[in-house]
Design a protein around this motif. Structure first.
Motif, PDB file in Angstrom:
ATOM      1  N   ALA A  43       0.825  -1.210   0.000  1.00  0.00           N
ATOM      2  CA  ALA A  43       0.000   0.000   0.000  1.00  0.00           C
ATOM      3  C   ALA A  43       0.857   1.256   0.000  1.00  0.00           C
ATOM      4  CB  ALA A  43      -0.926  -0.002   1.205  1.00  0.00           C
ATOM      5  N   GLU A  44       2.023   1.177   0.635  1.00  0.00           N
ATOM      6  CA  GLU A  44       2.879   2.348   0.745  1.00  0.00           C
ATOM      7  C   GLU A  44       4.046   2.346  -0.233  1.00  0.00           C
ATOM      8  OE1 GLU A  44       2.178   4.902   2.530  1.00  0.00           O
ATOM      9  OE2 GLU A  44       0.414   3.968   3.436  1.00  0.00           O
ATOM     10  N   SER A  45       4.303   1.196  -0.866  1.00  0.00           N
ATOM     11  CA  SER A  45       5.549   1.064  -1.631  1.00  0.00           C
ATOM     12  C   SER A  45       5.379   0.696  -3.097  1.00  0.00           C
ATOM     13  CB  SER A  45       6.436  -0.011  -0.971  1.00  0.00           C
ATOM     14  OG  SER A  45       6.672   0.280   0.380  1.00  0.00           O
ATOM     15  N   PHE A  46       4.176   0.278  -3.504  1.00  0.00           N
ATOM     16  CA  PHE A  46       3.995  -0.260  -4.858  1.00  0.00           C
ATOM     17  C   PHE A  46       3.132   0.658  -5.705  1.00  0.00           C
ATOM     18  CE2 PHE A  46       1.731  -2.969  -7.935  1.00  0.00           C
ATOM     19  CZ  PHE A  46       2.803  -3.562  -8.572  1.00  0.00           C
ATOM     20  N   GLY A  47       3.453   0.712  -6.995  1.00  0.00           N
ATOM     21  CA  GLY A  47       2.638   1.462  -7.949  1.00  0.00           C
ATOM     22  C   GLY A  47       2.707   0.844  -9.329  1.00  0.00           C
ATOM     23  N   TRP A  48       1.814   1.288 -10.216  1.00  0.00           N
ATOM     24  CA  TRP A  48       1.870   0.824 -11.607  1.00  0.00           C
ATOM     25  C   TRP A  48       1.403   1.917 -12.554  1.00  0.00           C
ATOM     26  CZ3 TRP A  48      -2.172  -3.725 -12.327  1.00  0.00           C
ATOM     27  CH2 TRP A  48      -3.463  -3.228 -12.252  1.00  0.00           C
ATOM     28  N   TYR A  49       1.732   1.704 -13.860  1.00  0.00           N
ATOM     29  CA  TYR A  49       1.473   2.712 -14.888  1.00  0.00           C
ATOM     30  C   TYR A  49       0.901   2.002 -16.110  1.00  0.00           C
ATOM     31  CZ  TYR A  49       4.385   5.142 -11.601  1.00  0.00           C
ATOM     32  OH  TYR A  49       4.881   5.669 -10.419  1.00  0.00           O
ATOM     33  N   PRO A  50      -0.430   1.889 -16.186  1.00  0.00           N
ATOM     34  CA  PRO A  50      -1.076   1.094 -17.241  1.00  0.00           C
ATOM     35  C   PRO A  50      -0.890   1.677 -18.640  1.00  0.00           C
ATOM     36  CG  PRO A  50      -2.552   1.429 -15.372  1.00  0.00           C
ATOM     37  CD  PRO A  50      -1.397   2.372 -15.198  1.00  0.00           C
ATOM     38  N   ASP A  51      -0.950   0.777 -19.619  1.00  0.00           N
ATOM     39  CA  ASP A  51      -0.831   1.174 -21.025  1.00  0.00           C
ATOM     40  C   ASP A  51      -1.595   0.171 -21.879  1.00  0.00           C
ATOM     41  OD1 ASP A  51       0.215   2.654 -23.277  1.00  0.00           O
ATOM     42  OD2 ASP A  51       1.602   0.987 -23.607  1.00  0.00           O
ATOM     43  N   ILE A  52      -2.339   0.674 -22.871  1.00  0.00           N
ATOM     44  CA  ILE A  52      -3.063  -0.194 -23.809  1.00  0.00           C
ATOM     45  C   ILE A  52      -2.081  -0.699 -24.865  1.00  0.00           C
ATOM     46  CG2 ILE A  52      -4.924  -0.351 -25.499  1.00  0.00           C
ATOM     47  CD1 ILE A  52      -5.878  -0.042 -22.616  1.00  0.00           C
ATOM     48  N   VAL A  53      -2.067  -2.007 -25.066  1.00  0.00           N
ATOM     49  CA  VAL A  53      -1.156  -2.624 -26.028  1.00  0.00           C
ATOM     50  C   VAL A  53      -1.820  -2.774 -27.396  1.00  0.00           C
ATOM     51  CG1 VAL A  53       0.172  -4.705 -26.567  1.00  0.00           C
ATOM     52  CG2 VAL A  53       0.092  -3.850 -24.220  1.00  0.00           C
ATOM     53  N   SER A  54      -3.069  -3.217 -27.416  1.00  0.00           N
ATOM     54  CA  SER A  54      -3.753  -3.421 -28.693  1.00  0.00           C
ATOM     55  C   SER A  54      -5.259  -3.433 -28.466  1.00  0.00           C
ATOM     56  CB  SER A  54      -3.320  -4.746 -29.345  1.00  0.00           C
ATOM     57  OG  SER A  54      -3.686  -5.845 -28.528  1.00  0.00           O
ATOM     58  N   GLY A  55      -5.990  -3.268 -29.572  1.00  0.00           N
ATOM     59  CA  GLY A  55      -7.445  -3.354 -29.540  1.00  0.00           C
ATOM     60  C   GLY A  55      -8.138  -2.117 -30.049  1.00  0.00           C
ATOM     61  N   ASN A  56      -7.592  -0.942 -29.752  1.00  0.00           N
ATOM     62  CA  ASN A  56      -8.214   0.279 -30.252  1.00  0.00           C
ATOM     63  C   ASN A  56      -7.964   0.426 -31.744  1.00  0.00           C
ATOM     64  OD1 ASN A  56      -9.466   1.423 -27.973  1.00  0.00           O
ATOM     65  ND2 ASN A  56      -7.504   2.157 -27.191  1.00  0.00           N
ATOM     66  N   PRO A  57      -8.966   0.841 -32.513  1.00  0.00           N
ATOM     67  CA  PRO A  57      -8.768   1.009 -33.960  1.00  0.00           C
ATOM     68  C   PRO A  57      -7.810   2.153 -34.249  1.00  0.00           C
ATOM     69  CG  PRO A  57     -10.910   1.864 -33.293  1.00  0.00           C
ATOM     70  CD  PRO A  57     -10.346   1.168 -32.093  1.00  0.00           C
ATOM     71  N   GLU A  58      -6.991   1.975 -35.264  1.00  0.00           N
ATOM     72  CA  GLU A  58      -6.052   3.031 -35.644  1.00  0.00           C
ATOM     73  C   GLU A  58      -6.812   4.199 -36.265  1.00  0.00           C
ATOM     74  OE1 GLU A  58      -2.889   1.689 -38.077  1.00  0.00           O
ATOM     75  OE2 GLU A  58      -2.273   0.073 -36.712  1.00  0.00           O
ATOM     76  N   GLY A  59      -6.517   5.381 -35.772  1.00  0.00           N
ATOM     77  CA  GLY A  59      -7.134   6.569 -36.327  1.00  0.00           C
ATOM     78  C   GLY A  59      -8.590   6.759 -35.970  1.00  0.00           C
ATOM     79  N   GLY A  60      -9.113   5.919 -35.096  1.00  0.00           N
ATOM     80  CA  GLY A  60     -10.513   6.038 -34.718  1.00  0.00           C
ATOM     81  C   GLY A  60     -10.668   6.364 -33.247  1.00  0.00           C
ATOM     82  N   ASP A  61     -11.913   6.381 -32.800  1.00  0.00           N
ATOM     83  CA  ASP A  61     -12.178   6.647 -31.394  1.00  0.00           C
ATOM     84  C   ASP A  61     -11.699   5.485 -30.535  1.00  0.00           C
ATOM     85  OD1 ASP A  61     -13.361   9.041 -32.083  1.00  0.00           O
ATOM     86  OD2 ASP A  61     -15.385   8.174 -32.191  1.00  0.00           O
ATOM     87  N   GLN A  62     -11.231   5.793 -29.349  1.00  0.00           N
ATOM     88  CA  GLN A  62     -10.812   4.758 -28.428  1.00  0.00           C
ATOM     89  C   GLN A  62     -12.019   3.948 -27.952  1.00  0.00           C
ATOM     90  OE1 GLN A  62      -8.554   6.552 -25.203  1.00  0.00           O
ATOM     91  NE2 GLN A  62      -6.678   5.832 -26.140  1.00  0.00           N
ATOM     92  N   VAL A  63     -11.838   2.639 -27.938  1.00  0.00           N
ATOM     93  CA  VAL A  63     -12.872   1.750 -27.423  1.00  0.00           C
ATOM     94  C   VAL A  63     -12.579   1.426 -25.958  1.00  0.00           C
ATOM     95  CG1 VAL A  63     -14.012  -0.477 -27.710  1.00  0.00           C
ATOM     96  CG2 VAL A  63     -13.236   0.799 -29.713  1.00  0.00           C
ATOM     97  N   VAL A  64     -11.287   1.286 -25.646  1.00  0.00           N
ATOM     98  CA  VAL A  64     -10.872   1.041 -24.264  1.00  0.00           C
ATOM     99  C   VAL A  64      -9.795   2.053 -23.897  1.00  0.00           C
ATOM    100  CG1 VAL A  64     -11.435  -1.412 -24.316  1.00  0.00           C
ATOM    101  CG2 VAL A  64      -9.143  -0.670 -24.964  1.00  0.00           C
ATOM    102  N   ALA A  65      -9.642   2.279 -22.603  1.00  0.00           N
ATOM    103  CA  ALA A  65      -8.654   3.239 -22.121  1.00  0.00           C
ATOM    104  C   ALA A  65      -7.904   2.647 -20.935  1.00  0.00           C
ATOM    105  CB  ALA A  65      -9.338   4.546 -21.706  1.00  0.00           C
ATOM    106  N   PRO A  66      -6.642   3.062 -20.725  1.00  0.00           N
ATOM    107  CA  PRO A  66      -5.900   2.566 -19.573  1.00  0.00           C
ATOM    108  C   PRO A  66      -6.377   3.231 -18.292  1.00  0.00           C
ATOM    109  CG  PRO A  66      -4.603   4.199 -20.742  1.00  0.00           C
ATOM    110  CD  PRO A  66      -5.847   3.983 -21.559  1.00  0.00           C
TER     111      PRO A  66
END
Length: 206
Positions: free
Chosen positions: A122-145
Motif C-alpha cells: 500500500a505504501e511502496s507499490f505502484g503501476w502505470y497502465p498502457d493499452i497494447v492493442s485493440g483500439n482502432p487506428e485513427g478512430g475513437d478509443q474503445v478502451v482506455a488505460p
C-alpha cells in the motif's frame, strides 16, 4: 410362315433372351465383394463459445522486479505486468448499451521468504497502465488505460488497469490488451532477501 422358319425365329429370340439373362447374372455377380474392411470416422466438436463470452486472460502467471537507479535515498525496483487481454465475443445487440466493463488490480504485501519484515504494498507499490492493442487506428478509443498509481500515496487497492470507454456494447466483438510498468520503492535500509507478492486481476461489468 412356314413351320421351319417359325422355329428358327423362336430359336434366335430364345438365344437373345438367354444372352440378356446371362449378362444380367454376370453383372450382378461382379457387384459382390470378395472381402470387406472398415474405416472408423471420428470428429470432436467443442462447445460453441461464440457469441456470448466476456473473458480475461493473462499471458504469464509471474513476473520479476529488478533494481533500478536509486531515487534519492530510496531503492527502486521495476518490472512489467504480463499482458492482460479482455476478449468479448458477444454480439453488440446482446449487450446493454448502458453497461461497461473494467479490470481492477490489487496486490498483497511483499512477504520475505526468509522471515524478513514484509514490505507494505500500500505504501511502496505502484503501476502505470498502457493499452497494447485493440483500439482502432485513427478512430475513437474503445478502451482506455487506468490512471497511474504512484508508490506511497496511501494504498494500491482496486487500481484500474483498463476499461471500456463509453459502453460495453461498443467493445463487443473485439479483444483488448493492456500491460503496466510496475514500480516498488523501498527505504534504503530495507532488509535484504527475496520477497514475493501476488497481484489479483478482476474483470467486472456494471
Amino acid at each position: 410362315m412356314s413351320t421351319t422358319l417359325r422355329r428358327s425365329l423362336l430359336a434366335r429370340l430364345g438365344a437373345a433372351g438367354l444372352g440378356v439373362c446371362a449378362l444380367a447374372v454376370v453383372g450382378a455377380g461382379a457387384a459382390v465383394a470378395a472381402e470387406e474392411d472398415t474405416v472408423d470416422v471420428r470428429v470432436d466438436i467443442a462447445p460453441d463459445e461464440e457469441p456470448g463470452v466476456l473473458a480475461l486472460t493473462v499471458a504469464n502467471d509471474s513476473t520479476s522486479l529488478t533494481e533500478a537507479e536509486r531515487d534519492g535515498t530510496d531503492r527502486t525496483f521495476t518490472g512489467k505486468l504480463p499482458t492482460v487481454t479482455v476478449t468479448d465475443t458477444r454480439l453488440p445487440e446482446n449487450v446493454d448499451p448502458s453497461s461497461y466493463w473494467y479490470v481492477m488490480g490489487s496486490i498483497t504485501d511483499f512477504a520475505g521468504t526468509a522471515g524478513q519484515p514484509p514490505i507494505s504494498a500500500a505504501e511502496s507499490f505502484g503501476w502505470y497502465p498502457d493499452i497494447v492493442s485493440g483500439n482502432p487506428e485513427g478512430g475513437d478509443q474503445v478502451v482506455a488505460p487506468g490512471d497511474p498509481v504512484d508508490p506511497g500515496i496511501g494504498g494500491f487497492v482496486d487500481a484500474e488497469l483498463l476499461a471500456s470507454v463509453d459502453s460495453a456494447s461498443d467493445a463487443a466483438g473485439g479483444a483488448y490488451s493492456a500491460t503496466a510498468d510496475l514500480l516498488l520503492r523501498t527505504p534504503a535500509d530495507v532488509a535484504a532477501g527475496s520477497y514475493a507478492a501476488t497481484i489479483t486481476l478482476t474483470l467486472l461489468q456494471d
